[in-house]
Design an enzyme around this catalytic site. Structure first.
Site, PDB file in Angstrom:
ATOM      1  N   ARG A  13       9.248  -1.634-101.459  1.00 27.41           N
ATOM      2  CA  ARG A  13      10.166  -1.598-100.307  1.00 27.41           C
ATOM      3  C   ARG A  13      11.179  -2.739-100.263  1.00 27.41           C
ATOM      4  O   ARG A  13      11.215  -3.612-101.101  1.00 27.41           O
ATOM      5  CB  ARG A  13       9.348  -1.601 -99.022  1.00 27.41           C
ATOM      6  CG  ARG A  13       8.418  -2.799 -98.859  1.00 27.41           C
ATOM      7  CD  ARG A  13       7.726  -2.706 -97.505  1.00 27.41           C
ATOM      8  NE  ARG A  13       6.781  -3.787 -97.292  1.00 27.41           N
ATOM      9  CZ  ARG A  13       5.488  -3.715 -97.545  1.00 27.41           C
ATOM     10  NH1 ARG A  13       4.966  -2.613 -98.039  1.00 27.41           N
ATOM     11  NH2 ARG A  13       4.700  -4.747 -97.310  1.00 27.41           N
ATOM     12  N   ASP A  14      11.961  -2.680 -99.195  1.00 21.73           N
ATOM     13  CA  ASP A  14      12.918  -3.712 -98.788  1.00 21.73           C
ATOM     14  C   ASP A  14      14.075  -3.858 -99.782  1.00 21.73           C
ATOM     15  O   ASP A  14      14.340  -4.959-100.299  1.00 21.73           O
ATOM     16  CB  ASP A  14      12.209  -5.065 -98.575  1.00 21.73           C
ATOM     17  CG  ASP A  14      11.030  -4.942 -97.606  1.00 21.73           C
ATOM     18  OD1 ASP A  14      11.010  -3.965 -96.836  1.00 21.73           O
ATOM     19  OD2 ASP A  14      10.139  -5.807 -97.643  1.00 21.73           O
ATOM     20  N   GLU A  52       7.647  -9.336-100.364  1.00 17.70           N
ATOM     21  CA  GLU A  52       8.471  -8.519 -99.469  1.00 17.70           C
ATOM     22  C   GLU A  52       9.890  -9.087 -99.435  1.00 17.70           C
ATOM     23  O   GLU A  52      10.126 -10.240 -99.815  1.00 17.70           O
ATOM     24  CB  GLU A  52       7.903  -8.541 -98.037  1.00 17.70           C
ATOM     25  CG  GLU A  52       6.493  -7.980 -97.922  1.00 17.70           C
ATOM     26  CD  GLU A  52       5.969  -7.917 -96.488  1.00 17.70           C
ATOM     27  OE1 GLU A  52       5.356  -6.914 -96.143  1.00 17.70           O
ATOM     28  OE2 GLU A  52       6.169  -8.870 -95.715  1.00 17.70           O
ATOM     29  N   TRP A 101       3.591 -13.202 -89.210  1.00 15.95           N
ATOM     30  CA  TRP A 101       2.745 -12.019 -88.991  1.00 15.95           C
ATOM     31  C   TRP A 101       1.379 -12.384 -88.447  1.00 15.95           C
ATOM     32  O   TRP A 101       0.662 -11.520 -87.926  1.00 15.95           O
ATOM     33  CB  TRP A 101       2.624 -11.194 -90.270  1.00 15.95           C
ATOM     34  CG  TRP A 101       3.828 -10.312 -90.485  1.00 15.95           C
ATOM     35  CD1 TRP A 101       4.725 -10.379 -91.519  1.00 15.95           C
ATOM     36  CD2 TRP A 101       4.271  -9.238 -89.635  1.00 15.95           C
ATOM     37  NE1 TRP A 101       5.700  -9.414 -91.365  1.00 15.95           N
ATOM     38  CE2 TRP A 101       5.446  -8.699 -90.212  1.00 15.95           C
ATOM     39  CE3 TRP A 101       3.812  -8.686 -88.446  1.00 15.95           C
ATOM     40  CZ2 TRP A 101       6.156  -7.638 -89.643  1.00 15.95           C
ATOM     41  CZ3 TRP A 101       4.511  -7.629 -87.876  1.00 15.95           C
ATOM     42  CH2 TRP A 101       5.664  -7.113 -88.469  1.00 15.95           C
ATOM     43  N   TRP A 151       4.755  -4.142 -82.785  1.00 15.87           N
ATOM     44  CA  TRP A 151       5.248  -3.387 -83.938  1.00 15.87           C
ATOM     45  C   TRP A 151       4.877  -1.911 -83.784  1.00 15.87           C
ATOM     46  O   TRP A 151       3.799  -1.580 -83.292  1.00 15.87           O
ATOM     47  CB  TRP A 151       4.640  -3.971 -85.220  1.00 15.87           C
ATOM     48  CG  TRP A 151       5.275  -3.432 -86.459  1.00 15.87           C
ATOM     49  CD1 TRP A 151       6.365  -3.942 -87.097  1.00 15.87           C
ATOM     50  CD2 TRP A 151       4.879  -2.277 -87.207  1.00 15.87           C
ATOM     51  NE1 TRP A 151       6.672  -3.173 -88.196  1.00 15.87           N
ATOM     52  CE2 TRP A 151       5.775  -2.139 -88.282  1.00 15.87           C
ATOM     53  CE3 TRP A 151       3.858  -1.330 -87.065  1.00 15.87           C
ATOM     54  CZ2 TRP A 151       5.679  -1.114 -89.227  1.00 15.87           C
ATOM     55  CZ3 TRP A 151       3.763  -0.295 -88.001  1.00 15.87           C
ATOM     56  CH2 TRP A 151       4.670  -0.204 -89.076  1.00 15.87           C
ATOM     57  N   ASN A 186      11.317  -7.463 -85.672  1.00 18.35           N
ATOM     58  CA  ASN A 186      10.910  -8.305 -86.809  1.00 18.35           C
ATOM     59  C   ASN A 186      12.092  -8.474 -87.751  1.00 18.35           C
ATOM     60  O   ASN A 186      13.170  -8.875 -87.249  1.00 18.35           O
ATOM     61  CB  ASN A 186       9.579  -7.892 -87.447  1.00 18.35           C
ATOM     62  CG  ASN A 186       9.454  -6.507 -88.015  1.00 18.35           C
ATOM     63  OD1 ASN A 186       9.447  -5.548 -87.299  1.00 18.35           O
ATOM     64  ND2 ASN A 186       9.315  -6.397 -89.323  1.00 18.35           N
ATOM     65  N   ASP A 187      11.961  -8.238 -89.010  1.00 17.79           N
ATOM     66  CA  ASP A 187      12.956  -8.685 -90.008  1.00 17.79           C
ATOM     67  C   ASP A 187      14.431  -8.428 -89.645  1.00 17.79           C
ATOM     68  O   ASP A 187      14.771  -7.343 -89.161  1.00 17.79           O
ATOM     69  CB  ASP A 187      12.766  -7.948 -91.333  1.00 17.79           C
ATOM     70  CG  ASP A 187      11.345  -7.916 -91.808  1.00 17.79           C
ATOM     71  OD1 ASP A 187      10.480  -8.518 -91.173  1.00 17.79           O
ATOM     72  OD2 ASP A 187      11.100  -7.269 -92.841  1.00 17.79           O
ATOM     73  N   TRP A 217      10.442  -4.920 -79.208  1.00 18.18           N
ATOM     74  CA  TRP A 217      10.008  -5.587 -80.444  1.00 18.18           C
ATOM     75  C   TRP A 217      11.130  -5.826 -81.462  1.00 18.18           C
ATOM     76  O   TRP A 217      11.950  -4.943 -81.705  1.00 18.18           O
ATOM     77  CB  TRP A 217       8.933  -4.714 -81.103  1.00 18.18           C
ATOM     78  CG  TRP A 217       8.567  -5.174 -82.477  1.00 18.18           C
ATOM     79  CD1 TRP A 217       9.075  -4.719 -83.659  1.00 18.18           C
ATOM     80  CD2 TRP A 217       7.615  -6.181 -82.814  1.00 18.18           C
ATOM     81  NE1 TRP A 217       8.492  -5.391 -84.706  1.00 18.18           N
ATOM     82  CE2 TRP A 217       7.595  -6.292 -84.216  1.00 18.18           C
ATOM     83  CE3 TRP A 217       6.776  -7.010 -82.050  1.00 18.18           C
ATOM     84  CZ2 TRP A 217       6.757  -7.186 -84.885  1.00 18.18           C
ATOM     85  CZ3 TRP A 217       5.950  -7.905 -82.720  1.00 18.18           C
ATOM     86  CH2 TRP A 217       5.943  -7.979 -84.115  1.00 18.18           C
ATOM     87  N   SER A 221      12.704  -2.236 -93.712  1.00 14.30           N
ATOM     88  CA  SER A 221      13.764  -3.204 -94.018  1.00 14.30           C
ATOM     89  C   SER A 221      14.644  -2.794 -95.189  1.00 14.30           C
ATOM     90  O   SER A 221      14.223  -2.041 -96.073  1.00 14.30           O
ATOM     91  CB  SER A 221      13.142  -4.567 -94.313  1.00 14.30           C
ATOM     92  OG  SER A 221      12.674  -5.108 -93.103  1.00 14.30           O
ATOM     93  N   GLN A 237      14.633  -4.857 -87.706  1.00 14.83           N
ATOM     94  CA  GLN A 237      13.451  -4.021 -87.504  1.00 14.83           C
ATOM     95  C   GLN A 237      13.144  -4.012 -86.017  1.00 14.83           C
ATOM     96  O   GLN A 237      12.946  -5.071 -85.405  1.00 14.83           O
ATOM     97  CB  GLN A 237      12.266  -4.590 -88.298  1.00 14.83           C
ATOM     98  CG  GLN A 237      12.383  -4.404 -89.796  1.00 14.83           C
ATOM     99  CD  GLN A 237      12.185  -2.961 -90.196  1.00 14.83           C
ATOM    100  OE1 GLN A 237      11.070  -2.493 -90.314  1.00 14.83           O
ATOM    101  NE2 GLN A 237      13.282  -2.247 -90.411  1.00 14.83           N
TER     102      GLN A 237
HETATM  103  C1  FRU Z   1       8.309  -7.768 -93.621  1.00 14.14           C
HETATM  104  C2  FRU Z   1       7.994  -6.289 -93.546  1.00 14.14           C
HETATM  105  C3  FRU Z   1       8.757  -5.530 -94.611  1.00 14.14           C
HETATM  106  C4  FRU Z   1       8.824  -4.150 -94.047  1.00 14.14           C
HETATM  107  C5  FRU Z   1       8.973  -4.416 -92.566  1.00 14.14           C
HETATM  108  C6  FRU Z   1       8.315  -3.409 -91.683  1.00 14.14           C
HETATM  109  O1  FRU Z   1       8.105  -8.444 -92.435  1.00 14.14           O
HETATM  110  O2  FRU Z   1       6.597  -6.087 -93.694  1.00 14.14           O
HETATM  111  O3  FRU Z   1       8.181  -5.604 -95.895  1.00 14.14           O
HETATM  112  O4  FRU Z   1       9.888  -3.418 -94.557  1.00 14.14           O
HETATM  113  O5  FRU Z   1       8.409  -5.688 -92.323  1.00 14.14           O
HETATM  114  O6  FRU Z   1       8.652  -3.596 -90.351  1.00 14.14           O
END
Ligand code: FRU
Length: 503
Positions: A171-172, A223, A310, A64, A39-40, A37, A97, A56
Site C-alpha cells: 500500500r501507500d 508504510e 498508533w 479509525w 490519520n495520515d 477522525w 493512503s 485519512q
Molecule cells: C499508516 C497507515 C497506512 C494506511 C493508512 C490507513 O498510518 O496504516 O499504511 O494506508 O494508515 O488508514
C-alpha cells in the site's frame, strides 16, 4: 437584575467549563479536521497557488474506520480551508493512503484540450471483505482525477491499476515523474521492503525494482514511503532520499520514520550506507506517516506528518475530533561528521504567525527562571553554552497552576535531548503515552540551541539548526500558561533567546 444574573451565570459557566469544553486541546496553528477522525496526510500537491492536503479521514466517528480522503487547501501552508470530502469508499474498498501529482503533460489523457491540468490521485484500495475472508490480496491501487483544481474527483473506470501479487501489506503509493527516464515511478510499501513500479500514463504499471529486505529498521510493517532527489547543502552533489515509515519499531516506541540516502536510476534504489545503522528522521513519539509535497514550485522539499502514534491515536482525550498534523517542515540534506543527514526546520511561512515578542538576555540560571511571555501558543528560540554549564539537565519547562508540566531538556552526560510528559496532565488513556522520550544529539557544538513551536496540545523541538528533532503531543487539564528556563543540579548559561506569541 435578571440580566446581571444571567451575565454572572454566563461568566461563571465560562470559568467552570473553560477547561472541559469538547474543543479543549484543539490545536490553534496546526491542521486538525473540522470533526472526527484523521490519520495520515495524503495526496499533497501544489497547483496554481494552492497547497492541497488530503488526509485519512473517517467522517462518522472520532476513531479509525472506513477510510475516506478528507481535503483542505492553503495558500501559505498554515491557514487551511476545509473542503468537501474528496474520495469516498466504493465497491473496491476503503480509500487508504497515497499521493497526488499534477499531470502537466497530460500523459494520462484525462485532461481536455484547453482545460486545467489533470491532478491525479493514486491511492490504495483496502477491501474489508477480502481482509475478513483472510485473503492476501485485499490491497490494490486505484487512481482518480480532477479537472477543476482539486475541487471534485472522478474515479478511473479501469481501477484497480495495480493488482495485488499476494502481499498482505501492499500500500501507500507515492508517485513522481522521473524526468530523465520520462516515466512515472510508484513506490509501494510491501511488508518489509519497497516495490518500484513504472508507467508512461499513470494507468498501466509494470514492476521494476525492489529495495529494503533486511535494510534499516525492521521492527514493524513498512508504510508510507517517499523518494526524492536533494542537493547536498553547500555542495554540488545530489542524492536521493528514501523515506520509509514503520509501525511499530520507532526509537521511542510505536510508529516512526526512518530514511535512507543513496542513488536512484528510475528503477532501483541503492543505499549509500548499507552497513550504517538506521537513520531516524525524528525522535519524538508523534510524527508519523510524513511525506512531501509534489510539484512545489520553489525548489523547497516540504513535508508534513501526522502528529500522533498508533499506540494511542484512537484513545487520546478529545471527542469531537481526533488528532492533528505537524507543522509543515522544510527538509535539507547536510553533510555532517557522521555522514549525510536530513535536517528539518519549520516552513518559513511560520514566521507569518509571529506576534508580540520579547528577547531573553544572557543569564545564568540555577533552578527556574520565567521567560515572561504567558501566551500558550508560542515560539521559543534559545541557546545555551555547554562550556559554562554545570547542570546535569537544562531546557524549557511548560507548566500550569495544577502542577502539570512538560519538560523539553538536554541531558548533558548522555548527550541526549528529551521530552518528558510523564506529569503533563491526562495520561490514563494509554500505558505507552506517558514516557520520557530521548533523542541522541547530532551536533557537537558547545552551543546547544533549541527552537520550539508550542501549541495548546503539542511541542515541536528543532534542536541545533534542525539536526535533531522531536515532536510530542500533550493534554494538560489547564493550558500551559507558564514557560520557564530550568537547570537541574547545577547552573546553565543562557547565551540569548527570543520568544514570540504565535497568533
Ligand atoms: C499508516 C497507515 C497506512 C494506511 C493508512 C490507513 O498510518 O496504516 O499504511 O494506508 O494508515 O488508514
Amino acid at each position: 437584575m435578571k440580566i446581571y444574573l444571567s451575565i454572572i451565570l454566563f461568566l461563571v459557566s465560562k470559568m467552570v467549563f473553560a477547561q472541559t469544553t469538547p474543543e479543549q486541546h484543539r490545536p490553534h496553528f496546526h491542521f486538525s479536521p473540522p470533526t472526527k477522525w484523521v490519520n495520515d496526510p495524503n495526496g499533497m500537491v501544489y497547483y496554481k497557488g494552492e497547497y492541497h492536503l488530503f488526509y485519512q479521514h473517517y467522517p462518522d466517528a472520532s476513531v479509525w474506520g472506513p477510510m475516506h480522503w478528507g481535503h483542505a487547501i492553503s495558500k501559505d501552508l498554515l491557514h487551511w480551508e476545509h473542503m468537501p470530502i474528496a474520495l469516498y469508499p466504493d465497491s473496491l474498498g476503503y480509500i487508504f493512503s497515497g499521493s497526488a501529482v499534477a499531470d502537466v503533460q497530460n500523459t494520462s489523457g484525462f485532461g481536455k484540450a484547453g482545460g486545467e491540468t489533470p491532478l491525479v490521485a493514486i491511492y490504495t484500495y483496502h477491501d474489508p471483505i477480502g481482509e475478513k475472508a483472510k485473503r492476501n490480496d485485499f490491497q490494490t491501487q486505484g487512481i482518480a482525477y480532477s479537472l477543476d483544481k482539486g475541487r471534485t474527483w472522478i474515479k478511473y473506470t479501469g481501477n484497480p491499476v495495480v493488482k495485488n501479487p499476494g502481499i498482505r501489506d501492499f500500500r501507500d503509493p507515492k508517485v513522481f515523474w522521473h524526468a530523465s527516464k520520462k516515466q512515472w515511478v510508484m513506490l509501494l510499501a510491501a511488508v518489509d521492503h519497497i516495490d518500484f513500479y513504472t508507467s508512461k500514463n499513470l494507468k498501466e504499471w509494470v514492476k521494476a525494482g525492489e529495495f529494503g529486505k533486511g535494510a534499516g529498521a525492521q521492527g514493524g510493517v513498512w508504510e508510507c514511503p517517499d523518494l526524492f532527489p536533494m542537493k547536498v547543502v553547500g555542495k554540488n552533489e545530489t542524492k536521493w532520499v528514501l523515506i520509509v515509515n514503520i509501525n511499530p519499531g520507532a526509537p521511542n516506541g510505536g510508529s516512526g520514520t526512518q530514511y535512507f540516502v543513496g542513488q536512484f536510476d528510475g528503477e532501483n534504489f541503492k543505499n549509500d550506507n548499507p552497513d550504517d545503522k538506521t537513520l531516524w528522521f525524528e525522535y519524538g513519539k508523534d510524527n508519523y506517516a510524513g511525506v512531501t509535497w509534489a510539484n512545489n514550485p520553489d525548489g523547497r522539499r516540504l513535508l508534513i506528518g501526522w502528529m500522533s502514534n498508533w499506540q494511542y491515536a484512537n484513545t487520546v482525550p478529545t471527542t469531537t475530533w481526533r488528532n492533528a498534523m505537524t507543522i509543515p517542515r522544510e527538509l535539507g540534506l547536510h553533510s555532517t561528521s557522521k555522514g549525510l543527514r536530513l535536517f528539518q526546520k519549520p516552513v518559513r511561512e511560520t514566521k507569518l504567525l509571529r506576534g508580540e515578542s520579547s528577547s531573553i538576555a544572557a543569564t545564568s540560571v540555577e533552578g527556574f527562571k520565567n521567560i515572561g511571555n504567558q501566551f500558550v501558543e508560542k515560539e521559543i528560540s534559545i541557546s545555551f553554552d555547554l562550556n559554562k554549564t554545570t547542570a546535569k539537565e537544562f531546557g524549557i519547562v511548560l507548566s500550569n497552576s495544577k502542577n502539570e508540566k512538560v519538560e523539553i531538556g538536554y541531558d548533558v552526560a548522555s548527550k541526549q535531548f528529551y521530552i518528558d510528559r510523564t506529569e503533563g496532565g491526562k495520561k490514563d488513556f494509554s500505558k505507552d503515552y506517558a514516557v520520557k522520550q530521548f533523542a541522541p544529539r547530532l551536533s557537537q557544538s558547545n552551543l546547544v540551541t533549541m527552537h520550539l513551536l508550542i501549541d495548546v496540545a503539542s511541542v515541536e523541538l528543532f534542536a541545533d539548526n534542525g539536526s535533531t528533532t522531536m515532536t510530542s503531543i500533550h493534554f494538560p487539564n489547564e493550558d500551559f500558561g507558564t514557560s520557564q528556563i530550568f537547570s537541574k543540579k547545577g547552573l546553565t548559561q543562557v547565551v540569548n533567546g527570543q520568544v514570540w506569541h504565535l497568533k
